[in-house]
Design a protein around this motif. Structure first.
Motif, PDB file in Angstrom:
ATOM      1  N   CYS A   1       0.802  -1.237   0.000  1.00  0.00           N
ATOM      2  CA  CYS A   1       0.000   0.000   0.000  1.00  0.00           C
ATOM      3  C   CYS A   1       0.834   1.285   0.000  1.00  0.00           C
ATOM      4  O   CYS A   1       0.555   2.213  -0.759  1.00  0.00           O
ATOM      5  CB  CYS A   1      -0.928  -0.011   1.217  1.00  0.00           C
ATOM      6  SG  CYS A   1      -2.070   1.369   1.272  1.00  0.00           S
ATOM      7  N   ALA A   2       1.855   1.341   0.852  1.00  0.00           N
ATOM      8  CA  ALA A   2       2.602   2.595   0.993  1.00  0.00           C
ATOM      9  C   ALA A   2       3.245   3.029  -0.330  1.00  0.00           C
ATOM     10  O   ALA A   2       3.558   4.213  -0.513  1.00  0.00           O
ATOM     11  CB  ALA A   2       3.664   2.443   2.082  1.00  0.00           C
ATOM     12  N   TYR A   3       3.452   2.081  -1.249  1.00  0.00           N
ATOM     13  CA  TYR A   3       4.072   2.416  -2.536  1.00  0.00           C
ATOM     14  C   TYR A   3       3.042   2.698  -3.634  1.00  0.00           C
ATOM     15  O   TYR A   3       3.409   2.991  -4.772  1.00  0.00           O
ATOM     16  CB  TYR A   3       4.993   1.270  -2.999  1.00  0.00           C
ATOM     17  CG  TYR A   3       6.199   1.116  -2.107  1.00  0.00           C
ATOM     18  CD1 TYR A   3       7.314   1.934  -2.263  1.00  0.00           C
ATOM     19  CD2 TYR A   3       6.218   0.178  -1.079  1.00  0.00           C
ATOM     20  CE1 TYR A   3       8.412   1.818  -1.430  1.00  0.00           C
ATOM     21  CE2 TYR A   3       7.311   0.046  -0.243  1.00  0.00           C
ATOM     22  CZ  TYR A   3       8.405   0.870  -0.420  1.00  0.00           C
ATOM     23  OH  TYR A   3       9.489   0.755   0.411  1.00  0.00           O
ATOM     24  N   LEU A   4       1.742   2.558  -3.311  1.00  0.00           N
ATOM     25  CA  LEU A   4       0.715   2.722  -4.343  1.00  0.00           C
ATOM     26  C   LEU A   4       0.217   4.164  -4.396  1.00  0.00           C
ATOM     27  O   LEU A   4       0.031   4.804  -3.357  1.00  0.00           O
ATOM     28  CB  LEU A   4      -0.480   1.804  -4.068  1.00  0.00           C
ATOM     29  CG  LEU A   4      -0.200   0.290  -3.977  1.00  0.00           C
ATOM     30  CD1 LEU A   4      -1.507  -0.467  -3.735  1.00  0.00           C
ATOM     31  CD2 LEU A   4       0.473  -0.230  -5.234  1.00  0.00           C
ATOM     32  N   ASP A   5      -0.016   4.641  -5.623  1.00  0.00           N
ATOM     33  CA  ASP A   5      -0.673   5.938  -5.779  1.00  0.00           C
ATOM     34  C   ASP A   5      -2.179   5.705  -5.623  1.00  0.00           C
ATOM     35  O   ASP A   5      -2.681   4.647  -6.004  1.00  0.00           O
ATOM     36  CB  ASP A   5      -0.359   6.481  -7.189  1.00  0.00           C
ATOM     37  CG  ASP A   5      -0.875   7.892  -7.373  1.00  0.00           C
ATOM     38  OD1 ASP A   5      -0.234   8.821  -6.832  1.00  0.00           O
ATOM     39  OD2 ASP A   5      -1.922   8.077  -8.022  1.00  0.00           O
ATOM     40  N   PRO A   6      -2.915   6.676  -5.058  1.00  0.00           N
ATOM     41  CA  PRO A   6      -4.367   6.467  -4.903  1.00  0.00           C
ATOM     42  C   PRO A   6      -5.091   6.194  -6.227  1.00  0.00           C
ATOM     43  O   PRO A   6      -6.209   5.678  -6.217  1.00  0.00           O
ATOM     44  CB  PRO A   6      -4.848   7.783  -4.285  1.00  0.00           C
ATOM     45  CG  PRO A   6      -3.655   8.322  -3.592  1.00  0.00           C
ATOM     46  CD  PRO A   6      -2.470   7.914  -4.422  1.00  0.00           C
ATOM     47  N   SER A   7      -4.477   6.523  -7.367  1.00  0.00           N
ATOM     48  CA  SER A   7      -5.134   6.221  -8.653  1.00  0.00           C
ATOM     49  C   SER A   7      -5.084   4.728  -8.973  1.00  0.00           C
ATOM     50  O   SER A   7      -5.786   4.264  -9.868  1.00  0.00           O
ATOM     51  CB  SER A   7      -4.465   7.013  -9.784  1.00  0.00           C
ATOM     52  OG  SER A   7      -3.105   6.602  -9.889  1.00  0.00           O
ATOM     53  N   GLU A   8      -4.277   3.956  -8.253  1.00  0.00           N
ATOM     54  CA  GLU A   8      -4.202   2.506  -8.503  1.00  0.00           C
ATOM     55  C   GLU A   8      -5.323   1.832  -7.698  1.00  0.00           C
ATOM     56  O   GLU A   8      -5.449   2.072  -6.487  1.00  0.00           O
ATOM     57  CB  GLU A   8      -2.838   1.964  -8.071  1.00  0.00           C
ATOM     58  CG  GLU A   8      -1.691   2.609  -8.844  1.00  0.00           C
ATOM     59  CD  GLU A   8      -0.320   2.077  -8.413  1.00  0.00           C
ATOM     60  OE1 GLU A   8      -0.009   0.919  -8.741  1.00  0.00           O
ATOM     61  OE2 GLU A   8       0.429   2.828  -7.767  1.00  0.00           O
ATOM     62  N   PRO A   9      -6.130   0.980  -8.351  1.00  0.00           N
ATOM     63  CA  PRO A   9      -7.336   0.455  -7.692  1.00  0.00           C
ATOM     64  C   PRO A   9      -7.070  -0.252  -6.356  1.00  0.00           C
ATOM     65  O   PRO A   9      -7.871  -0.136  -5.436  1.00  0.00           O
ATOM     66  CB  PRO A   9      -7.911  -0.540  -8.706  1.00  0.00           C
ATOM     67  CG  PRO A   9      -7.222  -0.273  -9.991  1.00  0.00           C
ATOM     68  CD  PRO A   9      -5.972   0.500  -9.729  1.00  0.00           C
ATOM     69  N   ASN A  10      -5.961  -0.950  -6.219  1.00  0.00           N
ATOM     70  CA  ASN A  10      -5.736  -1.674  -4.964  1.00  0.00           C
ATOM     71  C   ASN A  10      -5.435  -0.751  -3.782  1.00  0.00           C
ATOM     72  O   ASN A  10      -5.556  -1.172  -2.638  1.00  0.00           O
ATOM     73  CB  ASN A  10      -4.602  -2.691  -5.126  1.00  0.00           C
ATOM     74  CG  ASN A  10      -5.140  -4.012  -5.636  1.00  0.00           C
ATOM     75  OD1 ASN A  10      -6.309  -4.087  -6.036  1.00  0.00           O
ATOM     76  ND2 ASN A  10      -4.314  -5.036  -5.624  1.00  0.00           N
ATOM     77  N   HIS A  11      -5.045   0.486  -4.047  1.00  0.00           N
ATOM     78  CA  HIS A  11      -4.758   1.393  -2.929  1.00  0.00           C
ATOM     79  C   HIS A  11      -5.986   1.535  -2.031  1.00  0.00           C
ATOM     80  O   HIS A  11      -5.915   1.373  -0.814  1.00  0.00           O
ATOM     81  CB  HIS A  11      -4.292   2.765  -3.435  1.00  0.00           C
ATOM     82  CG  HIS A  11      -4.104   3.753  -2.321  1.00  0.00           C
ATOM     83  ND1 HIS A  11      -5.098   4.617  -1.908  1.00  0.00           N
ATOM     84  CD2 HIS A  11      -3.061   3.970  -1.479  1.00  0.00           C
ATOM     85  CE1 HIS A  11      -4.660   5.336  -0.880  1.00  0.00           C
ATOM     86  NE2 HIS A  11      -3.427   4.968  -0.603  1.00  0.00           N
ATOM     87  N   ALA A  12      -7.142   1.827  -2.653  1.00  0.00           N
ATOM     88  CA  ALA A  12      -8.359   2.059  -1.850  1.00  0.00           C
ATOM     89  C   ALA A  12      -8.753   0.778  -1.111  1.00  0.00           C
ATOM     90  O   ALA A  12      -9.149   0.830   0.058  1.00  0.00           O
ATOM     91  CB  ALA A  12      -9.496   2.530  -2.746  1.00  0.00           C
ATOM     92  N   LYS A  13      -8.620  -0.380  -1.789  1.00  0.00           N
ATOM     93  CA  LYS A  13      -9.038  -1.638  -1.135  1.00  0.00           C
ATOM     94  C   LYS A  13      -8.165  -1.934   0.085  1.00  0.00           C
ATOM     95  O   LYS A  13      -8.665  -2.301   1.151  1.00  0.00           O
ATOM     96  CB  LYS A  13      -8.919  -2.806  -2.126  1.00  0.00           C
ATOM     97  CG  LYS A  13      -9.901  -2.733  -3.271  1.00  0.00           C
ATOM     98  CD  LYS A  13      -9.728  -3.948  -4.166  1.00  0.00           C
ATOM     99  CE  LYS A  13     -10.482  -3.731  -5.466  1.00  0.00           C
ATOM    100  NZ  LYS A  13     -10.153  -4.753  -6.463  1.00  0.00           N
ATOM    101  N   ILE A  14      -6.864  -1.779  -0.071  1.00  0.00           N
ATOM    102  CA  ILE A  14      -5.961  -2.119   1.047  1.00  0.00           C
ATOM    103  C   ILE A  14      -6.117  -1.094   2.170  1.00  0.00           C
ATOM    104  O   ILE A  14      -6.161  -1.446   3.349  1.00  0.00           O
ATOM    105  CB  ILE A  14      -4.490  -2.196   0.576  1.00  0.00           C
ATOM    106  CG1 ILE A  14      -4.331  -3.257  -0.513  1.00  0.00           C
ATOM    107  CG2 ILE A  14      -3.573  -2.517   1.747  1.00  0.00           C
ATOM    108  CD1 ILE A  14      -3.026  -3.186  -1.288  1.00  0.00           C
ATOM    109  N   LYS A  15      -6.232   0.165   1.790  1.00  0.00           N
ATOM    110  CA  LYS A  15      -6.353   1.180   2.850  1.00  0.00           C
ATOM    111  C   LYS A  15      -7.666   0.992   3.602  1.00  0.00           C
ATOM    112  O   LYS A  15      -7.708   1.122   4.831  1.00  0.00           O
ATOM    113  CB  LYS A  15      -6.254   2.586   2.247  1.00  0.00           C
ATOM    114  CG  LYS A  15      -5.969   3.608   3.327  1.00  0.00           C
ATOM    115  CD  LYS A  15      -5.269   4.808   2.808  1.00  0.00           C
ATOM    116  CE  LYS A  15      -4.954   5.798   3.900  1.00  0.00           C
ATOM    117  NZ  LYS A  15      -4.468   7.065   3.388  1.00  0.00           N
ATOM    118  N   GLN A  16      -8.730   0.625   2.869  1.00  0.00           N
ATOM    119  CA  GLN A  16     -10.005   0.358   3.537  1.00  0.00           C
ATOM    120  C   GLN A  16      -9.850  -0.807   4.512  1.00  0.00           C
ATOM    121  O   GLN A  16     -10.358  -0.773   5.633  1.00  0.00           O
ATOM    122  CB  GLN A  16     -11.086   0.033   2.485  1.00  0.00           C
ATOM    123  CG  GLN A  16     -12.477  -0.093   3.067  1.00  0.00           C
ATOM    124  CD  GLN A  16     -12.881   1.169   3.835  1.00  0.00           C
ATOM    125  OE1 GLN A  16     -12.903   2.263   3.273  1.00  0.00           O
ATOM    126  NE2 GLN A  16     -13.164   1.038   5.135  1.00  0.00           N
TER     127      GLN A  16
END
Ligand code: HEM
Length: 478
Positions: free
Chosen positions: A109-124
């Motif tokens: 997650c820490a390496y993902l930009d919020p535009s990448e779909p998995n960012h929102a899923k992992i942060k959630q």
């Protein structure tokens, strides 16, 4: 409405010097010859600007390009929080990225930009995990850190009047986080036993070596840590043991992850990273820093903290409740002040998504699309233009009262303003509220037990004396 005089436009001053050679020379300045604060402050001074072009470590051969535009004041820094303006893909550790073989082959997650779909899923997943465990944090913290303070007391009596808080915290924070997040003590896991903190520390070193000094002579340490990555295979059995703990202990969270559309495996590597790197790595640094700042602040502050904490706990019937914690305004201010002066994560990066204008207090600068922006937090959060003549001092009650609270917007430790909140759309730390809670709980535990204490701070924070509480929060209710 304030009309404000338009700021003069300036090209960003500074110099990257001669390719390769200057980057290596700057790295030596940063680690050994000047030190971090001086490295940035001297360059801001030399060019008469808090927005300045510089090289950042580690440079060759670890990073492809060490050139950044550094933001060294409270006004320019927040552009790094604006994910519409900066891309946060693969910039968590800056101009280099550790091998993904250290994280199971995944970009976590820490390496993902919020535009990448998995960012929102992992942060959630992480935000939901923390909410679901909210009732566990206070009792689990108290049992683990209560035991730590029992050990401190016995070491003070038997160990020549000294107790190494840093070492005790390394072991205790690891247990606390595992138990608080997943209800299973890591030391009870067959894959880890009591070896968890050591395996965790090695795995952290393998990722952070390019940004670390261990205090070895420069001639040995610089080539060893800062030039080429440490080989991931040397650490893979430790990582497997950590992973086995999470695969077993976090089964409920992993079920929830599948519900969010994540694979169990990717979720497990992410839970491991958020727990061991983000949380454990953070508490390893933060809790000794808070202890050290409060020890140095002296008895007057201790007296005020003890009075506030004991009275709020007494009002809550002798219990440490979340409502009681909310009443402790000074205690919370002390934690924010420690986070302001010593932000545990000092570097933030973001790549300009388009041509931009950035303003310091004195000038406006044109930034080109693709340029790497870099913020050195301590310069921003110790900015005298915001925090005045005491900007570099520890002022425990800085954030108390209405005027004090106005300054909170300039506390940036979580990669966002302290007045804002993490969400799936931004890159602010999802542990923000937990971190401030844990900092407060450390002070509560200390000042329910002691009227005052002393500690020495060097590379480690060592407690050298405690004075048992003369009044008790529980007695006051009787
Ligand atoms: C992100 C600091 C504790 C999970 C961040 C960032 C900072 C930070 C500065 C942003 C990095 C960047 O993008 O440049 C800290 C500090 C902590 C701490 C100083 C403790 C003292 C925690 C805890 C968690 C956590 C307890 C538990 C969930 C994360 C995650 C991210 C993050 C997952 C990435 C957020 C995203 O991608 O949107 N943290 N953190 N951190 N932190 Fe924390």
């Amino acid at each position: 409405m304030e009309l404000g005089v338009p700021l003069p436009r300036r090209p960003v001053p500074g110099s990257y010097g001669v390719p390769f050679v200057s980057a290596v020379r700057d790295r030596l300045d940063f680690y050994y010859l000047q030190g971090q604060d001086k490295y940035f402050e001297s360059r801001a001074e030399r060019y008469g600007s808090t927005v300045v072009r510089i090289n950042v470590p580690p440079g060759p051969f670890m990073a492809r390009d060490p050139r950044v535009v550094a933001l060294l004041d409270a006004k320019s820094f927040p552009v790094l929080f604006d994910v519409a303006k900066v891309e946060k893909r693969d910039v968590f550790t800056g101009t280099f990225m550790p091998s993904t073989s250290l994280t199971g082959g995944y970009r976590v997650c820490a390496y993902l930009d919020p535009s990448e779909p998995n960012h929102a899923k992992i942060k959630q997943l992480l935000l939901s995990l923390l909410v679901s465990r909210k009732d566990a944090f206070v009792p689990v913290f108290r049992s683990n850190f209560g035991a730590l303070l029992d050990t401190v007391e016995s070491q003070l009596t038997s160990g020549g009047g000294k107790s190494d808080f840093t070492a005790l915290n390394d072991a205790t924070s690891f247990e606390f986080i595992g138990e608080a997040y997943f209800g299973v003590r890591p030391s009870a896991s067959s894959s880890l036993g009591t070896g968890g903190p050591t395996k965790a520390a090695l795995w952290l070193l393998w990722q952070l070596a390019p940004l670390t000094t261990l205090g070895l002579p420069m001639i040995i340490e610089d080539p060893l840590l800062h030039t080429l990555p440490l080989p991931p295979f040397l650490i893979s059995s430790d990582y497997k043991a950590l992973y086995a703990y999470f695969a077993a202990a976090a089964s409920q969270a992993l079920d929830a992850a599948e519900g969010l559309g994540l694979s169990r495996e990717e979720a497990c590597h992410n839970l491991l990273f958020a727990t061991v790197f983000n949380s454990y790595g953070g508490f390893k640094l933060l809790l000794p820093q808070i202890l050290s700042r409060v020890a140095q602040a002296g008895e007057k502050l201790h007296e005020r903290l003890a009075a506030e904490i004991r009275s709020a706990v007494a009002d809550a019937g002798g219990n440490v409740t979340l409502a009681a914690l909310e009443k402790m305004e000074l205690t919370r201010s002390v934690v924010w002040e420690a986070l302001r002066l010593d932000p545990p994560v000092r570097f933030q990066y973001g790549c300009a998504k388009a041509d931009l204008e950035i303003e310091s207090h004195d000038a406006s600068f044109a930034i080109k699309k693709g340029e790497m922006l870099f913020g050195y937090q301590p310069c921003a959060t110790r900015d005298p233009r915001v925090f005045g003549a005491t900007a570099r001092e520890f002022v425990g009650d800085r954030f108390v009262g209405e005027e004090g609270r106005k300054l909170l917007q300039y506390v940036y430790w979580s990669n966002g303003r302290e007045t804002e909140n993490p969400s799936v759309d931004n890159k602010q730390c999802p542990g923000k509220n937990l971190v401030v809670l844990v900092g407060r709980l450390l002070l509560v535990e200390l000042f329910l037990r002691y009227d005052t204490f002393t500690a020495e701070a060097g590379k480690k924070v060592v407690i050298t004396g405690v004075t048992k509480a003369s009044t008790s929060a529980v007695n006051r209710t009787a």
